[in-house]
Write an enzyme that holds these catalytic residues in place. Sequence first.
Site, short mmCIF file in Angstrom:
data_model
loop_
_atom_site.label_atom_id
_atom_site.label_comp_id
_atom_site.label_asym_id
_atom_site.label_seq_id
_atom_site.Cartn_x
_atom_site.Cartn_y
_atom_site.Cartn_z
N ASP A 138 0.86 -1.09 -0.06
CA ASP A 138 0.00 -0.14 -0.07
C ASP A 138 0.82 1.08 -0.04
OD1 ASP A 138 -3.09 0.65 1.73
OD2 ASP A 138 -1.73 2.22 0.88
N ASP A 140 -3.65 2.28 -5.51
CA ASP A 140 -2.13 2.14 -4.64
C ASP A 140 -2.04 0.89 -3.83
OD1 ASP A 140 -3.76 2.69 -2.21
OD2 ASP A 140 -2.06 3.83 -1.76
N GLU A 141 -2.75 -0.05 -4.09
CA GLU A 141 -2.92 -1.14 -3.14
C GLU A 141 -2.94 -2.56 -3.95
OE1 GLU A 141 -6.14 -2.65 -0.08
OE2 GLU A 141 -6.14 -0.59 -0.53
P1 TTP Z 1 -5.19 5.12 0.93
O1 TTP Z 1 -4.09 3.91 0.58
O2 TTP Z 1 -6.26 4.70 2.01
O3 TTP Z 1 -4.37 6.41 1.42
P2 TTP Z 1 -3.17 7.09 1.15
O4 TTP Z 1 -2.20 6.35 0.35
O5 TTP Z 1 -3.25 8.44 0.92
O6 TTP Z 1 -2.46 6.95 2.81
P3 TTP Z 1 -1.77 5.76 3.50
O7 TTP Z 1 -0.39 6.15 3.89
O8 TTP Z 1 -2.51 5.71 4.99
O9 TTP Z 1 -1.88 4.51 2.71
O10 TTP Z 1 -5.71 5.40 -0.37
C1 TTP Z 1 -5.03 5.79 -1.67
C2 TTP Z 1 -5.30 6.90 -2.38
O11 TTP Z 1 -6.65 6.73 -2.68
C3 TTP Z 1 -5.16 8.15 -1.56
O12 TTP Z 1 -3.87 8.77 -1.75
C4 TTP Z 1 -6.13 9.23 -2.13
C5 TTP Z 1 -7.20 8.29 -2.69
N1 TTP Z 1 -8.54 8.07 -1.97
C6 TTP Z 1 -9.66 8.66 -2.23
O13 TTP Z 1 -9.88 8.98 -3.49
N2 TTP Z 1 -10.67 8.57 -1.71
C7 TTP Z 1 -10.71 7.79 -0.33
O14 TTP Z 1 -11.65 8.11 0.25
C8 TTP Z 1 -9.55 7.56 0.44
C9 TTP Z 1 -9.48 6.90 1.63
C10 TTP Z 1 -8.31 7.50 -0.57
MG MG Z 2 -2.06 4.15 0.53
#
Ligand code: TTP
Ligand code: MG
Length: 346
Positions: A6, A100-101
């Site tokens: 992630d 991103d995962e």
């Molecule tokens: P996430 O992996 O949930 O968040 P992140 O990568 O920003 O932070 P973390 O370090 O905790 O992993 O989500 C990935 C991307 O998806 C995030 O950068 C923005 C997008 N996103 C949305 O568009 N809507 C949402 O509700 C969330 C949670 C994320």
């Molecule tokens: Mg993330």
Amino acid sequence: MIIHVDLDAFYASVEELDNPTLKGHPVAVGGLSEHGIVTTANYEARKFGIHSAMPVFQAKQLCPNLLLVPNRRKRYLEKSREVFQILEKYSSTIEKVSIDEGYLDISHWQGNLTQKAYEMKEDIYKNTGLTLSVGMSYNKFLAKIASDWNKPNGFMLITKGDIPGILLPLPIEKIHGIGPKSANKLHSLGIETVEQLMDLPLDFLMDLFGKWGIEIYERIRGIDTREVTPLRERKSLGVERTFEEATDNLKVLLGYLEEFSKELEQDAIEKGIQGYTVTVKVKTSSFITYTRSRTCSYTIYKMEDLLEIGKDLLEECPKGEPYRLLGITLSNLVPLTIRQLSFLEV
Ligand code: TTP
Ligand code: MG
């Protein structure tokens, strides 16, 4: 063995990469208007309590020096593709779960697995400038918990012996799949941690959550047999739901269809796929299932197209009894190409 990856503060990290003057400052990505919503925030901004889905005005109240940058989805998709291309060097069995995962089946890795995972992280950082968190374990559920453990830029391995120490004290919200609604149900029973959840018998969980109750029961005991399923092996993508009360109200059903089509479009974009065939499925209150499908000569992933075809198909389903379940599925899948993505909103 499975790895869950992630990316860290993904959209915000891409913004920092493209504009290094943002580095070291609290940054949020989101809609710029006062009514906008924060899509994500970097870790500096999170210290102020800013998080995804928070209204922009509230984020600014929490952190007046917040630097707000607009979403550039096309650029994030580009970086996402770079990362997944590198991941393919490490496993040919990769399931992309969102932009991103993803999960990697690494059962074929030899030697020191931890060292190899660090090499993979380094490779991605060197070649894309992005950091990610990696969780490793013997099933998907535990790998996901592991990647969440040491964010950002973390690595965590969960072995069988670690389960009691890690899982038991975990708040139930950390269990992937227990959303706010389920969490509330459990809280009202006084259940806050996995340890307390473990006291509930299987029958009780099934009464509470239906089939999903079985999965919860197994997952918190470290059992998860789901395989890593790469896109090319994925046959369909769909959204379906069983209603608390069966309904034959067309307006209500169309409302659901609209909601599901929106979810399905989002899912298709995130997984980078589209399909030729749309299927609507209904189940009547006496448990008879009907499906109606249409295969088009062009590919589909947009909400409007899903909804338009979905409406026609719903109309073709036999009437007379209320429906207790509705679903819409996309199949005959092909990748969503860069050309198509370039028409997406940025
Ligand atoms: P996430 O992996 O949930 O968040 P992140 O990568 O920003 O932070 P973390 O370090 O905790 O992993 O989500 C990935 C991307 O998806 C995030 O950068 C923005 C997008 N996103 C949305 O568009 N809507 C949402 O509700 C969330 C949670 C994320
Ligand atoms: Mg993330």
